[in-house]
Design a protein around this motif. Structure first.
Motif, PDB file in Angstrom:
ATOM      1  N   ARG A 155       0.866  -1.184   0.000  1.00  0.00           N
ATOM      2  CA  ARG A 155       0.000   0.000   0.000  1.00  0.00           C
ATOM      3  C   ARG A 155       0.900   1.231   0.000  1.00  0.00           C
ATOM      4  O   ARG A 155       1.921   1.252   0.710  1.00  0.00           O
ATOM      5  N   ILE A 156       0.503   2.246  -0.739  1.00  0.00           N
ATOM      6  CA  ILE A 156       1.366   3.421  -0.894  1.00  0.00           C
ATOM      7  C   ILE A 156       1.754   4.020   0.465  1.00  0.00           C
ATOM      8  O   ILE A 156       2.885   4.447   0.661  1.00  0.00           O
ATOM      9  N   LYS A 157       0.823   3.979   1.432  1.00  0.00           N
ATOM     10  CA  LYS A 157       1.114   4.570   2.749  1.00  0.00           C
ATOM     11  C   LYS A 157       2.203   3.809   3.505  1.00  0.00           C
ATOM     12  O   LYS A 157       2.871   4.357   4.373  1.00  0.00           O
ATOM     13  N   ALA A 158       2.338   2.511   3.178  1.00  0.00           N
ATOM     14  CA  ALA A 158       3.300   1.684   3.908  1.00  0.00           C
ATOM     15  C   ALA A 158       4.674   1.636   3.221  1.00  0.00           C
ATOM     16  O   ALA A 158       5.625   1.108   3.802  1.00  0.00           O
ATOM     17  N   VAL A 159       4.781   2.225   2.017  1.00  0.00           N
ATOM     18  CA  VAL A 159       6.048   2.148   1.267  1.00  0.00           C
ATOM     19  C   VAL A 159       7.240   2.650   2.098  1.00  0.00           C
ATOM     20  O   VAL A 159       8.286   1.995   2.154  1.00  0.00           O
ATOM     21  N   PRO A 160       7.134   3.802   2.802  1.00  0.00           N
ATOM     22  CA  PRO A 160       8.296   4.269   3.583  1.00  0.00           C
ATOM     23  C   PRO A 160       8.713   3.287   4.683  1.00  0.00           C
ATOM     24  O   PRO A 160       9.905   3.169   4.993  1.00  0.00           O
ATOM     25  N   PHE A 161       7.734   2.597   5.266  1.00  0.00           N
ATOM     26  CA  PHE A 161       8.050   1.575   6.283  1.00  0.00           C
ATOM     27  C   PHE A 161       8.931   0.486   5.671  1.00  0.00           C
ATOM     28  O   PHE A 161       9.965   0.122   6.227  1.00  0.00           O
ATOM     29  N   TYR A 162       8.537   0.001   4.494  1.00  0.00           N
ATOM     30  CA  TYR A 162       9.308  -1.073   3.862  1.00  0.00           C
ATOM     31  C   TYR A 162      10.671  -0.558   3.386  1.00  0.00           C
ATOM     32  O   TYR A 162      11.676  -1.277   3.464  1.00  0.00           O
ATOM     33  N   GLU A 163      10.709   0.677   2.891  1.00  0.00           N
ATOM     34  CA  GLU A 163      11.996   1.236   2.427  1.00  0.00           C
ATOM     35  C   GLU A 163      12.982   1.313   3.586  1.00  0.00           C
ATOM     36  O   GLU A 163      14.171   1.036   3.420  1.00  0.00           O
ATOM     37  N   ARG A 164      12.498   1.662   4.762  1.00  0.00           N
ATOM     38  CA  ARG A 164      13.366   1.717   5.949  1.00  0.00           C
ATOM     39  C   ARG A 164      13.985   0.367   6.248  1.00  0.00           C
ATOM     40  O   ARG A 164      15.055   0.267   6.850  1.00  0.00           O
ATOM     41  N   LEU A 165      13.264  -0.687   5.849  1.00  0.00           N
ATOM     42  CA  LEU A 165      13.750  -2.048   6.109  1.00  0.00           C
ATOM     43  C   LEU A 165      14.505  -2.622   4.901  1.00  0.00           C
ATOM     44  O   LEU A 165      14.769  -3.820   4.841  1.00  0.00           O
ATOM     45  N   GLY A 166      14.829  -1.762   3.943  1.00  0.00           N
ATOM     46  CA  GLY A 166      15.712  -2.177   2.843  1.00  0.00           C
ATOM     47  C   GLY A 166      15.016  -2.703   1.600  1.00  0.00           C
ATOM     48  O   GLY A 166      15.665  -3.232   0.699  1.00  0.00           O
ATOM     49  N   PHE A 167      13.680  -2.562   1.533  1.00  0.00           N
ATOM     50  CA  PHE A 167      12.960  -3.000   0.328  1.00  0.00           C
ATOM     51  C   PHE A 167      12.959  -1.879  -0.703  1.00  0.00           C
ATOM     52  O   PHE A 167      13.041  -0.702  -0.340  1.00  0.00           O
ATOM     53  N   GLU A 168      12.862  -2.270  -1.980  1.00  0.00           N
ATOM     54  CA  GLU A 168      12.835  -1.276  -3.061  1.00  0.00           C
ATOM     55  C   GLU A 168      11.569  -1.426  -3.883  1.00  0.00           C
ATOM     56  O   GLU A 168      11.125  -2.544  -4.149  1.00  0.00           O
ATOM     57  N   LYS A 169      11.053  -0.288  -4.333  1.00  0.00           N
ATOM     58  CA  LYS A 169       9.887  -0.305  -5.227  1.00  0.00           C
ATOM     59  C   LYS A 169      10.327  -0.720  -6.618  1.00  0.00           C
ATOM     60  O   LYS A 169      11.457  -0.442  -7.002  1.00  0.00           O
ATOM     61  N   TYR A 170       9.435  -1.361  -7.368  1.00  0.00           N
ATOM     62  CA  TYR A 170       9.709  -1.539  -8.792  1.00  0.00           C
ATOM     63  C   TYR A 170       8.397  -1.443  -9.578  1.00  0.00           C
ATOM     64  O   TYR A 170       7.320  -1.658  -9.024  1.00  0.00           O
ATOM     65  N   GLY A 171       8.519  -1.077 -10.853  1.00  0.00           N
ATOM     66  CA  GLY A 171       7.328  -0.935 -11.695  1.00  0.00           C
ATOM     67  C   GLY A 171       6.547   0.323 -11.361  1.00  0.00           C
ATOM     68  O   GLY A 171       6.992   1.164 -10.584  1.00  0.00           O
ATOM     69  N   SER A 172       5.365   0.408 -11.946  1.00  0.00           N
ATOM     70  CA  SER A 172       4.539   1.609 -11.771  1.00  0.00           C
ATOM     71  C   SER A 172       3.485   1.370 -10.699  1.00  0.00           C
ATOM     72  O   SER A 172       3.144   0.221 -10.400  1.00  0.00           O
ATOM     73  N   ALA A 173       2.948   2.454 -10.195  1.00  0.00           N
ATOM     74  CA  ALA A 173       1.856   2.367  -9.225  1.00  0.00           C
ATOM     75  C   ALA A 173       0.653   1.708  -9.890  1.00  0.00           C
ATOM     76  O   ALA A 173       0.448   1.857 -11.098  1.00  0.00           O
ATOM     77  N   PHE A 174      -0.116   0.942  -9.107  1.00  0.00           N
ATOM     78  CA  PHE A 174      -1.341   0.339  -9.651  1.00  0.00           C
ATOM     79  C   PHE A 174      -2.425   0.352  -8.580  1.00  0.00           C
ATOM     80  O   PHE A 174      -2.122   0.462  -7.379  1.00  0.00           O
ATOM     81  N   GLU A 175      -3.659   0.245  -9.043  1.00  0.00           N
ATOM     82  CA  GLU A 175      -4.802   0.326  -8.121  1.00  0.00           C
ATOM     83  C   GLU A 175      -5.317  -1.063  -7.767  1.00  0.00           C
ATOM     84  O   GLU A 175      -5.436  -1.918  -8.642  1.00  0.00           O
ATOM     85  N   VAL A 176      -5.608  -1.292  -6.494  1.00  0.00           N
ATOM     86  CA  VAL A 176      -6.274  -2.530  -6.072  1.00  0.00           C
ATOM     87  C   VAL A 176      -7.686  -2.128  -5.640  1.00  0.00           C
ATOM     88  O   VAL A 176      -7.830  -1.267  -4.758  1.00  0.00           O
TER      89      VAL A 176
END
Ligand SMILES: CC(C)(COP(=O)(O)OP(=O)(O)OC[C@H]1O[C@@H](n2cnc3c(N)ncnc32)[C@H](O)[C@@H]1OP(=O)(O)O)[C@@H](O)C(=O)NCCC(=O)NCCS
Length: 151
Positions: A117-138
């Motif tokens: 979820r877009i709101k949780a992206v910074p939480f995961y980035e802090r733990l070393g995860f990286e985004k890939y691809g484009s944003a999409f809607e669920v």
């Protein structure tokens, strides 16, 4: 009180999934594909007897990774990650994810991926995860990004 992390059943995730991830929806909506597979495991976070967090780890191949990986690589997907509202921001989510990663590494899993979820992206980035691809809607949930980390 210290937080303990332990393995729980798919059904035991529902109480937290319902109030964090499926708010206002029928309890049946807490079921996720693959919940009961032998290769799936679920972690619960507890403060004493109080169930405060969940995370599910499902053996599943990612699509459209932005790089090539060995043909025999092994992948897991994180699903249903949530911490009850009044316990967020206390390190419980990080602890759940780190425990899961420890277990995946012990089982020689190469990569963990998921739809965040877009709101949780910074939480995961802090733990070393990286985004890939484009944003999409669920539907019913909102904007997501795919994320990954090589373990
Ligand atoms: C996202 C979620 C699982 C994080 O769990 P949590 O227990 O609140 O997070 P933690 O306290 O372990 O946070 C770990 C770190 O990430 C940071 N962080 C957590 N959420 C953040 C956010 N939304 N934005 C920016 N930073 C965030 C914390 O400040 C902390 O940083 P620090 O290590 O520098 O102190 C939890 O907030 C949640 O359940 N949210 C609602 C449901 C949801 O979005 N689930 C994810 C679906 S993909």
């Amino acid at each position: 009180m210290p937080i303990t992390i332990k393995e729980i059943s798919a059904l035991e995730t529902y109480s937290v999934r319902h109030v964090v991830l499926r708010v206002g929806r029928p309890i049946e909506d807490c079921a996720m594909d693959g919940d009961d597979l032998e290769t799936t495991f679920h972690l619960g976070a507890f403060e004493g007897d109080l169930h405060v967090g969940v995370a599910t780890f499902l053996k599943s191949e990612p699509v459209d990774l932005p790089f090539s990986v060995a043909s025999d690589a092994s992948y897991y997907q994180l699903r249903g990650m949530g911490v009850v509202a009044d316990q967020q921001g206390k390190g419980i989510g990080a602890k759940l994810l780190q425990e899961g990663i420890k277990k995946l590494k012990a089982n020689s899993v190469d990569l963990l991926w998921f739809n965040a979820r877009i709101k949780a992206v910074p939480f995961y980035e802090r733990l070393g995860f990286e985004k890939y691809g484009s944003a999409f809607e669920v539907p019913l949930i909102g904007t997501h990004f795919k994320m990954y980390k090589q373990l």
